[in-house]
Design a protein around this motif. Sequence first.
Motif, PDB file in Angstrom:
ATOM      1  N   ALA A 209      -4.367   0.715 -12.261  1.00 47.48           N
ATOM      2  CA  ALA A 209      -4.560  -0.321 -11.357  1.00 47.48           C
ATOM      3  C   ALA A 209      -3.143  -0.927 -11.268  1.00 47.48           C
ATOM      4  O   ALA A 209      -2.772  -1.387 -10.028  1.00 47.48           O
ATOM      5  N   ALA A 210      -2.603  -1.205 -12.318  1.00 45.86           N
ATOM      6  CA  ALA A 210      -1.233  -1.890 -12.136  1.00 45.86           C
ATOM      7  C   ALA A 210      -0.238  -0.933 -11.258  1.00 45.86           C
ATOM      8  O   ALA A 210       0.465  -1.546 -10.401  1.00 45.86           O
ATOM      9  N   ALA A 211      -0.232   0.357 -11.585  1.00 42.28           N
ATOM     10  CA  ALA A 211       0.474   1.174 -10.786  1.00 42.28           C
ATOM     11  C   ALA A 211       0.357   1.183  -9.246  1.00 42.28           C
ATOM     12  O   ALA A 211       0.908   1.304  -8.310  1.00 42.28           O
ATOM     13  N   SER A 212      -1.233   1.070  -9.017  1.00 45.20           N
ATOM     14  CA  SER A 212      -1.684   1.114  -7.519  1.00 45.20           C
ATOM     15  C   SER A 212      -1.143  -0.322  -7.006  1.00 45.20           C
ATOM     16  O   SER A 212      -0.905  -0.219  -5.628  1.00 45.20           O
ATOM     17  N   LEU A 213      -0.826  -1.292  -7.556  1.00 46.39           N
ATOM     18  CA  LEU A 213      -0.355  -2.497  -7.194  1.00 46.39           C
ATOM     19  C   LEU A 213       0.899  -2.186  -6.718  1.00 46.39           C
ATOM     20  O   LEU A 213       1.462  -2.713  -5.655  1.00 46.39           O
ATOM     21  N   ARG A 214       1.771  -1.345  -7.304  1.00 41.67           N
ATOM     22  CA  ARG A 214       3.208  -1.283  -7.104  1.00 41.67           C
ATOM     23  C   ARG A 214       3.223  -0.372  -5.541  1.00 41.67           C
ATOM     24  O   ARG A 214       4.250  -0.502  -5.165  1.00 41.67           O
ATOM     25  N   ASN A 215       2.242   0.547  -5.800  1.00 46.89           N
ATOM     26  CA  ASN A 215       2.410   1.368  -4.447  1.00 46.89           C
ATOM     27  C   ASN A 215       1.119   1.359  -3.838  1.00 46.89           C
ATOM     28  O   ASN A 215       0.031   2.353  -3.951  1.00 46.89           O
ATOM     29  N   PRO A 216       0.557   0.344  -3.341  1.00 53.37           N
ATOM     30  CA  PRO A 216      -0.794   0.394  -2.817  1.00 53.37           C
ATOM     31  C   PRO A 216      -1.234   1.277  -1.958  1.00 53.37           C
ATOM     32  O   PRO A 216      -2.290   1.658  -1.630  1.00 53.37           O
ATOM     33  N   ARG A 217      -0.289   1.754  -1.074  1.00 51.63           N
ATOM     34  CA  ARG A 217      -0.638   2.799   0.109  1.00 51.63           C
ATOM     35  C   ARG A 217      -1.293   4.052  -0.458  1.00 51.63           C
ATOM     36  O   ARG A 217      -2.126   4.282  -0.008  1.00 51.63           O
TER      37      ARG A 217
ATOM     38  N   PRO B 187      -8.577   7.192   6.188  1.00 49.38           N
ATOM     39  CA  PRO B 187      -8.634   7.895   7.508  1.00 49.38           C
ATOM     40  C   PRO B 187      -8.335   6.761   8.656  1.00 49.38           C
ATOM     41  O   PRO B 187      -8.620   5.746   8.770  1.00 49.38           O
ATOM     42  N   ARG B 188      -7.262   7.434   9.614  1.00 51.66           N
ATOM     43  CA  ARG B 188      -6.998   6.481  10.747  1.00 51.66           C
ATOM     44  C   ARG B 188      -8.136   6.349  11.462  1.00 51.66           C
ATOM     45  O   ARG B 188      -8.516   7.396  12.094  1.00 51.66           O
ATOM     46  N   ARG B 189      -8.294   5.372  12.223  1.00 48.45           N
ATOM     47  CA  ARG B 189      -9.290   5.026  13.310  1.00 48.45           C
ATOM     48  C   ARG B 189      -8.779   5.136  14.428  1.00 48.45           C
ATOM     49  O   ARG B 189      -7.513   4.606  14.509  1.00 48.45           O
ATOM     50  N   PRO B 190      -9.439   5.603  15.597  1.00 45.00           N
ATOM     51  CA  PRO B 190      -8.663   5.337  16.968  1.00 45.00           C
ATOM     52  C   PRO B 190      -8.910   3.906  17.282  1.00 45.00           C
ATOM     53  O   PRO B 190      -9.733   3.219  16.726  1.00 45.00           O
ATOM     54  N   PRO B 191      -7.990   3.286  18.118  1.00 44.82           N
ATOM     55  CA  PRO B 191      -8.034   2.115  18.541  1.00 44.82           C
ATOM     56  C   PRO B 191      -9.344   1.884  19.132  1.00 44.82           C
ATOM     57  O   PRO B 191     -10.002   2.666  19.718  1.00 44.82           O
ATOM     58  N   PRO B 192      -9.848   0.559  18.902  1.00 48.03           N
ATOM     59  CA  PRO B 192     -11.223   0.167  19.598  1.00 48.03           C
ATOM     60  C   PRO B 192     -11.137   0.286  21.322  1.00 48.03           C
ATOM     61  O   PRO B 192     -10.320   0.141  21.906  1.00 48.03           O
ATOM     62  N   SER B 193     -12.198   0.828  21.780  1.00 46.87           N
ATOM     63  CA  SER B 193     -12.273   0.667  23.306  1.00 46.87           C
ATOM     64  C   SER B 193     -12.169  -0.796  23.686  1.00 46.87           C
ATOM     65  O   SER B 193     -12.792  -1.488  23.359  1.00 46.87           O
TER      66      SER B 193
END
Length: 148
Positions: free
Chosen positions: A46-54, A63-69
């Motif tokens: 968890a601490a490691a995920s804080l350093r690189n949260p992405r 997953p990337r969502r399409p922009p809302p209509s």
Amino acid sequence: MTPAERDRFEKCLALANRGATAGEREAARAAAERIAAGAGLTLTEAAASLRNPRFSAAEPEPPRRPPPSPRRPFAWAQPKEPVKPITVEELRRQKAETEAWKKRAAASAELKRKRERAEQEAYAAEQRAAQAERDREWAAAQARRKAP
């Protein structure tokens, strides 16, 4: 880990590192471990995920969502129709309509006042007749008292 959990985890880690007392630091470390366990991670992961949260080991990249209509605009957001100027004929018609309404209202009020006046006059006449009867009776009683 949700953003709220991540925020709480960061605060607990900071308190565990820089707490004022040993008990405070231990309690903060235990809280951080509980939060990490809730997310299915160890404290170090968890601490490691804080350093690189992405890109954390436990969480794949979302997953990337399409922009809302684009939304339909609200009714009040629609452009208004241009105002049409009022004509002299329309003003005269409105004035005549208002005058006719005032005349009808005045006639109705006058009729109501006449009815009320007639009722008041009838009541007053009734009261005068009753008083005249009482006056006659009083005069008759006075005449009997003074008669020898």
